[in-house]
Design a protein around this motif. Structure first.
Motif, PDB file in Angstrom:
ATOM      1  N   ALA A  37       0.821  -1.207   0.000  1.00  0.00           N
ATOM      2  CA  ALA A  37       0.000   0.000   0.000  1.00  0.00           C
ATOM      3  C   ALA A  37       0.858   1.261   0.000  1.00  0.00           C
ATOM      4  CB  ALA A  37      -0.919  -0.020   1.217  1.00  0.00           C
ATOM      5  N   SER A  38       1.987   1.228   0.717  1.00  0.00           N
ATOM      6  CA  SER A  38       2.850   2.416   0.762  1.00  0.00           C
ATOM      7  C   SER A  38       3.446   2.730  -0.606  1.00  0.00           C
ATOM      8  CB  SER A  38       3.965   2.213   1.792  1.00  0.00           C
ATOM      9  OG  SER A  38       4.732   1.063   1.475  1.00  0.00           O
ATOM     10  N   ARG A  39       3.734   1.688  -1.377  1.00  0.00           N
ATOM     11  CA  ARG A  39       4.280   1.885  -2.724  1.00  0.00           C
ATOM     12  C   ARG A  39       3.211   2.429  -3.664  1.00  0.00           C
ATOM     13  NH1 ARG A  39       7.227  -3.006  -6.109  1.00  0.00           N
ATOM     14  NH2 ARG A  39       7.923  -1.795  -7.917  1.00  0.00           N
ATOM     15  N   ILE A  40       2.009   1.893  -3.546  1.00  0.00           N
ATOM     16  CA  ILE A  40       0.892   2.352  -4.380  1.00  0.00           C
ATOM     17  C   ILE A  40       0.546   3.799  -4.045  1.00  0.00           C
ATOM     18  CG2 ILE A  40      -1.558   2.000  -4.908  1.00  0.00           C
ATOM     19  CD1 ILE A  40      -1.082  -0.992  -4.331  1.00  0.00           C
ATOM     20  N   ALA A  41       0.685   4.155  -2.765  1.00  0.00           N
ATOM     21  CA  ALA A  41       0.342   5.516  -2.333  1.00  0.00           C
ATOM     22  C   ALA A  41       1.138   6.564  -3.102  1.00  0.00           C
ATOM     23  CB  ALA A  41       0.596   5.658  -0.839  1.00  0.00           C
ATOM     24  N   GLY A  42       2.411   6.294  -3.349  1.00  0.00           N
ATOM     25  CA  GLY A  42       3.222   7.235  -4.113  1.00  0.00           C
ATOM     26  C   GLY A  42       2.722   7.389  -5.536  1.00  0.00           C
ATOM     27  N   ILE A  43       2.300   6.273  -6.141  1.00  0.00           N
ATOM     28  CA  ILE A  43       1.766   6.318  -7.509  1.00  0.00           C
ATOM     29  C   ILE A  43       0.488   7.139  -7.559  1.00  0.00           C
ATOM     30  CG2 ILE A  43       0.889   4.903  -9.404  1.00  0.00           C
ATOM     31  CD1 ILE A  43       2.656   2.624  -8.361  1.00  0.00           C
ATOM     32  N   LEU A  44      -0.409   6.906  -6.585  1.00  0.00           N
ATOM     33  CA  LEU A  44      -1.673   7.650  -6.542  1.00  0.00           C
ATOM     34  C   LEU A  44      -1.419   9.138  -6.327  1.00  0.00           C
ATOM     35  CD1 LEU A  44      -3.848   5.264  -4.321  1.00  0.00           C
ATOM     36  CD2 LEU A  44      -3.781   5.410  -6.817  1.00  0.00           C
ATOM     37  N   HIS A  45      -0.458   9.443  -5.474  1.00  0.00           N
ATOM     38  CA  HIS A  45      -0.130  10.836  -5.161  1.00  0.00           C
ATOM     39  C   HIS A  45       0.260  11.590  -6.431  1.00  0.00           C
ATOM     40  CE1 HIS A  45       0.510  13.173  -1.412  1.00  0.00           C
ATOM     41  NE2 HIS A  45       1.221  13.971  -2.210  1.00  0.00           N
ATOM     42  N   ALA A  46       1.097  10.946  -7.250  1.00  0.00           N
ATOM     43  CA  ALA A  46       1.536  11.586  -8.489  1.00  0.00           C
ATOM     44  C   ALA A  46       0.418  11.598  -9.537  1.00  0.00           C
ATOM     45  CB  ALA A  46       2.765  10.859  -9.035  1.00  0.00           C
ATOM     46  N   SER A  47      -0.347  10.523  -9.615  1.00  0.00           N
ATOM     47  CA  SER A  47      -1.425  10.433 -10.608  1.00  0.00           C
ATOM     48  C   SER A  47      -2.505  11.468 -10.356  1.00  0.00           C
ATOM     49  CB  SER A  47      -2.038   9.025 -10.592  1.00  0.00           C
ATOM     50  OG  SER A  47      -1.084   8.046 -10.925  1.00  0.00           O
ATOM     51  N   GLU A  48      -2.830  11.682  -9.076  1.00  0.00           N
ATOM     52  CA  GLU A  48      -3.892  12.629  -8.715  1.00  0.00           C
ATOM     53  C   GLU A  48      -3.380  14.065  -8.647  1.00  0.00           C
ATOM     54  OE1 GLU A  48      -7.236  12.093  -8.072  1.00  0.00           O
ATOM     55  OE2 GLU A  48      -6.884  10.095  -8.924  1.00  0.00           O
ATOM     56  N   GLY A  49      -2.061  14.228  -8.628  1.00  0.00           N
ATOM     57  CA  GLY A  49      -1.504  15.569  -8.553  1.00  0.00           C
ATOM     58  C   GLY A  49      -1.668  16.226  -7.199  1.00  0.00           C
ATOM     59  N   TRP A  50      -1.743  15.408  -6.158  1.00  0.00           N
ATOM     60  CA  TRP A  50      -1.875  15.965  -4.807  1.00  0.00           C
ATOM     61  C   TRP A  50      -0.594  16.706  -4.441  1.00  0.00           C
ATOM     62  CZ3 TRP A  50      -3.926  10.591  -3.056  1.00  0.00           C
ATOM     63  CH2 TRP A  50      -5.277  10.475  -3.427  1.00  0.00           C
ATOM     64  N   ASN A  51      -0.753  17.947  -4.045  1.00  0.00           N
ATOM     65  CA  ASN A  51       0.411  18.811  -3.822  1.00  0.00           C
ATOM     66  C   ASN A  51       0.717  18.974  -2.334  1.00  0.00           C
ATOM     67  OD1 ASN A  51       2.518  20.416  -4.798  1.00  0.00           O
ATOM     68  ND2 ASN A  51       1.320  22.301  -4.519  1.00  0.00           N
ATOM     69  N   LYS A  57     -11.203   8.927   0.369  1.00  0.00           N
ATOM     70  CA  LYS A  57     -10.743   9.561  -0.867  1.00  0.00           C
ATOM     71  C   LYS A  57      -9.584   8.777  -1.477  1.00  0.00           C
ATOM     72  CE  LYS A  57      -8.372  13.799  -2.357  1.00  0.00           C
ATOM     73  NZ  LYS A  57      -7.855  15.127  -1.912  1.00  0.00           N
ATOM     74  N   VAL A  58      -8.648   8.351  -0.636  1.00  0.00           N
ATOM     75  CA  VAL A  58      -7.489   7.605  -1.122  1.00  0.00           C
ATOM     76  C   VAL A  58      -7.922   6.238  -1.635  1.00  0.00           C
ATOM     77  CG1 VAL A  58      -5.317   6.542  -0.421  1.00  0.00           C
ATOM     78  CG2 VAL A  58      -5.887   8.818   0.399  1.00  0.00           C
ATOM     79  N   TRP A  59      -8.838   5.589  -0.928  1.00  0.00           N
ATOM     80  CA  TRP A  59      -9.316   4.261  -1.368  1.00  0.00           C
ATOM     81  C   TRP A  59     -10.015   4.360  -2.721  1.00  0.00           C
ATOM     82  CZ3 TRP A  59      -8.505  -0.631  -0.526  1.00  0.00           C
ATOM     83  CH2 TRP A  59      -9.433  -1.584  -0.956  1.00  0.00           C
ATOM     84  N   LYS A  60     -10.852   5.377  -2.884  1.00  0.00           N
ATOM     85  CA  LYS A  60     -11.557   5.562  -4.159  1.00  0.00           C
ATOM     86  C   LYS A  60     -10.560   5.803  -5.290  1.00  0.00           C
ATOM     87  CE  LYS A  60     -15.171   8.283  -6.420  1.00  0.00           C
ATOM     88  NZ  LYS A  60     -14.366   8.554  -7.628  1.00  0.00           N
ATOM     89  N   ALA A  61      -9.521   6.588  -5.016  1.00  0.00           N
ATOM     90  CA  ALA A  61      -8.508   6.864  -6.036  1.00  0.00           C
ATOM     91  C   ALA A  61      -7.798   5.578  -6.455  1.00  0.00           C
ATOM     92  CB  ALA A  61      -7.499   7.882  -5.515  1.00  0.00           C
ATOM     93  N   SER A  62      -7.509   4.706  -5.501  1.00  0.00           N
ATOM     94  CA  SER A  62      -6.823   3.445  -5.832  1.00  0.00           C
ATOM     95  C   SER A  62      -7.690   2.561  -6.725  1.00  0.00           C
ATOM     96  CB  SER A  62      -6.432   2.701  -4.559  1.00  0.00           C
ATOM     97  OG  SER A  62      -7.578   2.243  -3.868  1.00  0.00           O
ATOM     98  N   ILE A  63      -8.974   2.502  -6.424  1.00  0.00           N
ATOM     99  CA  ILE A  63      -9.900   1.700  -7.240  1.00  0.00           C
ATOM    100  C   ILE A  63     -10.059   2.316  -8.625  1.00  0.00           C
ATOM    101  CG2 ILE A  63     -12.244   0.784  -7.423  1.00  0.00           C
ATOM    102  CD1 ILE A  63     -10.539  -0.499  -5.216  1.00  0.00           C
ATOM    103  N   ASP A  64     -10.180   3.644  -8.675  1.00  0.00           N
ATOM    104  CA  ASP A  64     -10.353   4.339  -9.964  1.00  0.00           C
ATOM    105  C   ASP A  64      -9.155   4.124 -10.881  1.00  0.00           C
ATOM    106  OD1 ASP A  64     -12.778   5.255  -9.114  1.00  0.00           O
ATOM    107  OD2 ASP A  64     -12.075   7.270  -8.568  1.00  0.00           O
ATOM    108  N   HIS A  65      -7.972   3.973 -10.313  1.00  0.00           N
ATOM    109  CA  HIS A  65      -6.763   3.791 -11.122  1.00  0.00           C
ATOM    110  C   HIS A  65      -6.465   2.312 -11.417  1.00  0.00           C
ATOM    111  CE1 HIS A  65      -5.235   7.887 -11.523  1.00  0.00           C
ATOM    112  NE2 HIS A  65      -5.660   8.111 -10.298  1.00  0.00           N
ATOM    113  N   GLY A  66      -7.387   1.448 -11.079  1.00  0.00           N
ATOM    114  CA  GLY A  66      -7.270   0.059 -11.505  1.00  0.00           C
ATOM    115  C   GLY A  66      -6.724  -0.904 -10.474  1.00  0.00           C
ATOM    116  N   PHE A  67      -6.348  -0.422  -9.305  1.00  0.00           N
ATOM    117  CA  PHE A  67      -5.884  -1.332  -8.258  1.00  0.00           C
ATOM    118  C   PHE A  67      -7.092  -2.028  -7.638  1.00  0.00           C
ATOM    119  CE2 PHE A  67      -2.535   1.833  -8.606  1.00  0.00           C
ATOM    120  CZ  PHE A  67      -1.400   1.042  -8.615  1.00  0.00           C
TER     121      PHE A  67
END
Length: 625
Positions: A575-589, A602-612
């Motif tokens: 999950a920690s590795r995926i979190a970095g991918i989601l952070h960059a994909s969503e553009g969270w600043n 919000k983070v869980w929805k983003a992971s599902i939306d990106h195919g995880f």
């Protein structure tokens, strides 16, 4: 396997699996006996030479995987997947075959028992025979292998690897390798016929062919341009990695063994050879968008890295050790000593997620070193250097991965961020997604869970708060844990926090890796242990079920996934590795470190939306629960 396997495709010992080396045991035993009885050095020297070949090839494998992960001088940018890794795990078959030929030849040919170590004339004859007959015969044999009849039955197996790595050079059906060895035996026969054979002429020729095969399949350009500028005819006498790479991508060009001269003579040289060579030399190291920072775990985890043994890296790192790794204790000990004295973060893997370039960097420190007082400063500096290097390179996000121990050292990167507010790279520890994964791993309908929170981390507190707010009763078995959690919860949420010093009936336990055997024995039969820490607890119960550490299944569009992340199965990421991918994909600043956390839903929805997708127990285990 070839598309239409022909006769003698399978290796004779294919059914032996990992026990295939047993075919050499009788010869090794007999060579030791002969040495002790008669002092026969030549016979016993065959085994060290085979081991040298293995080490030589492994060095090329590690070097190639490191260089292609960094990206500088990389030739082909396509990905390598698990099917290729599995297909190429039998690369050592040719070393076994080579050993059998040496042992049998030594026993059958009396004249090889007293070979001189060196004869210059024999080396010259070997070189001339290779340049002439061997290269010529191989060229036409190789072209024959590309005829549809032989290609479909034999050579297509080798060409299944479009993106090559050094071990790709040795992946052929048995009949094909036997044919190659027959061709390569010509110089040996010539020196034997002329009476100029020596130990050097045989062994150096094998080392030469290994070196050139590894060079041609390494997928990064290494031959400097000045060599061809200094001596232009050299382009006809030695191929480059990019030259042979074109043979694997174009199929019908660049057939030569090691000397392109025959491609020039017979018109099969790929016209883009020079262009690809220069383009590969100019390619710079890749600048990733996301970096995942991790570290070594056990002393033998170096062999499970992607840069280590590919056969081990492609499978989950189990707690039990392979027996043959204990034989490598000198290498293991040497690696441990090096990490205590000197170390520097290095690239071990690259991936591609949509348009995001991903890299994994490893801090060469073992898990136990994080608990050493005198290693604290060294580890702090390594983490700081990694963050600074990522920022200087223009990396968008750096995730901290297994560095949960780093909280004791630098509060999950928060200290560096406070000292350097100008940092553009976002540091992410993945806590929000870890919490989300744990919450979504709890079986639906659960009304009570046990939370073991000896270390009152923000993850444990966030899990307790979320569950209590959802009306799920959270039970702790330790008074100190109870007090610590209660102090962090709102009065409304704390109403669902319960202290139980007796045996608990709940069959859902949320635990960290500090869960002891005695604590596990308190759980009722059929309990589901769900870890929320990066490391799994040691299993002590056969009548209970253990979830993996927080992780999710990768979507199919993540490319170049050819190794397992520690103990996780294939194509499953922490999950920690995926979190970095989601952070960059969503553009969270924003950073996510220290006490900072994002909205879990919000983070869980983003992971599902990106195919995880959720990584759960198998259906058979769920049925038992």
């Amino acid at each position: 396997m070839a598309s239409k396997p022909g006769i003698l495709t399978e290796w004779p010992w294919a059914n032996l699996g990992n026990f295939k080396y047993l075919v050499l045991v009788p010869f090794v035993g007999h060579s030791i006996y002969s040495f002790l009885r008669e002092g026969d050095i030549g016979y016993i020297a065959i085994l060290p030479f085979l081991l040298f070949r293995f080490i030589h090839n492994q060095i090329w494998i590690s070097l190639s995987r490191h260089r292609t992960a960094k990206g500088n001088n990389r030739i082909v940018d396509r990905s390598i997947e698990f099917d290729q890794v599995d297909r190429e795990n039998s690369w050592d078959d040719q070393i076994i075959f080579n050993g059998l030929l040496y042992y049998i030849g030594y026993l059958r040919m009396e004249q090889v028992h007293h070979l001189p170590l060196w004869r210059t004339d024999g080396l010259i004859i070997t070189a001339l025979i290779h340049i002439g007959p061997v290269e010529f015969i191989y060229y036409w044999f190789h072209r024959a292998l590309h005829h549809h009849f032989l290609y479909s039955r034999y050579h297509s197996h080798h060409h299944s690897s479009i993106v090559t790595q050094p071990i790709s050079a040795f992946i052929h059906p048995f009949a094909e390798v036997a044919s190659y060895y027959t061709i390569f035996a010509v110089p040996v026969i010539a020196t034997e016929f002329t009476g100029t054979t020596s130990v050097a002429s045989i062994t150096l020729y094998v080392i030469f062919t290994d070196f050139m095969n590894n060079l041609g399949h390494c997928n990064f350009e290494v031959i400097p341009k000045w060599m061809f500028s200094l001596f232009p005819p050299l382009k006809y006498l030695i191929y480059t990695p990019s030259y042979h790479s074109l043979h694997h991508t174009q199929f019908r060009t660049n057939y030569s063994l090691f000397m392109p001269i025959y491609d020039y003579i017979f018109g099969t040289m790929d016209k883009s050879s020079d262009t690809l060579y220069e383009k590969s030399l100019e390619k710079k190291a890749e600048v990733p968008d996301v970096v995942h920072l991790t570290h070594l775990t056990t002393s033998q985890s170096i062999y499970h890295l992607r840069l280590g043994f590919s056969s081990l890296a492609s499978k989950p790192h189990m707690t039990s050790s392979k027996w043959y790794l204990w034989l490598m204790w000198p290498v293991t000990l040497w690696s441990i000593v090096i990490t205590w004295i000197y170390s520097h973060t290095f690239v071990i893997e690259r991936n591609l997620f949509k348009d995001l370039k991903l890299q994994t960097w490893a801090i060469p420190k073992f898990r136990k070193q994080y608990f050493s007082q005198w290693q604290r400063k060294s580890i702090n500096n390594l983490i700081k250097e990694a963050i600074m290097e990522a920022d200087q390179k223009g990396v968008k996000v750096l995730s901290l991965g297994l560095l949960n121990q780093a909280k004791k050292l630098n509060n999950n990167g928060e200290i560096y961020i406070r000292k350097h507010p100008e940092l553009k790279v976002k540091v992410v520890d993945g806590s929000s997604l870890v919490v989300a994964v744990v919450l979504n791993s709890i079986p639906k309908g659960t009304s009570q869970v046990v939370l073991q929170a000896r270390r009152l981390s923000k993850v444990a507190s966030a899990i307790a708060l979320a569950l209590c707010q959802r009306g799920i009763q959270v039970v702790t078995l330790d008074e100190e844990e109870y007090k610590g959690l209660k102090a962090r919860l709102t009065p409304e949420a704390a109403a669902n926090l319960v202290l139980s010093k007796s045996t608990c009936v709940s069959k859902t336990w949320l635990v960290d890796n500090g869960l002891s055997e005695d604590e596990q024995l308190k759980a009722p039969k059929g309990t589901l242990f769900i870890p929320y820490s990066p490391f799994p607890p040691k299993k002590a119960r056969e009548d209970c079920f253990y979830f993996s550490t927080p992780a999710m299944i990768c979507p199919k569009h993540i490319q170049n996934v050819d190794s397992c992340e520690n103990w996780l199965p294939r194509r499953v990421m922490s999950a920690s590795r995926i979190a970095g991918i989601l952070h960059a994909s969503e553009g969270w600043n924003e950073h996510e470190c220290g006490d900072m956390m994002f909205d879990v839903d919000k983070v869980w929805k983003a992971s599902i939306d990106h195919g995880f997708s959720p990584f759960t127990m198998s259906s058979s285990i769920e049925a038992k629960i």
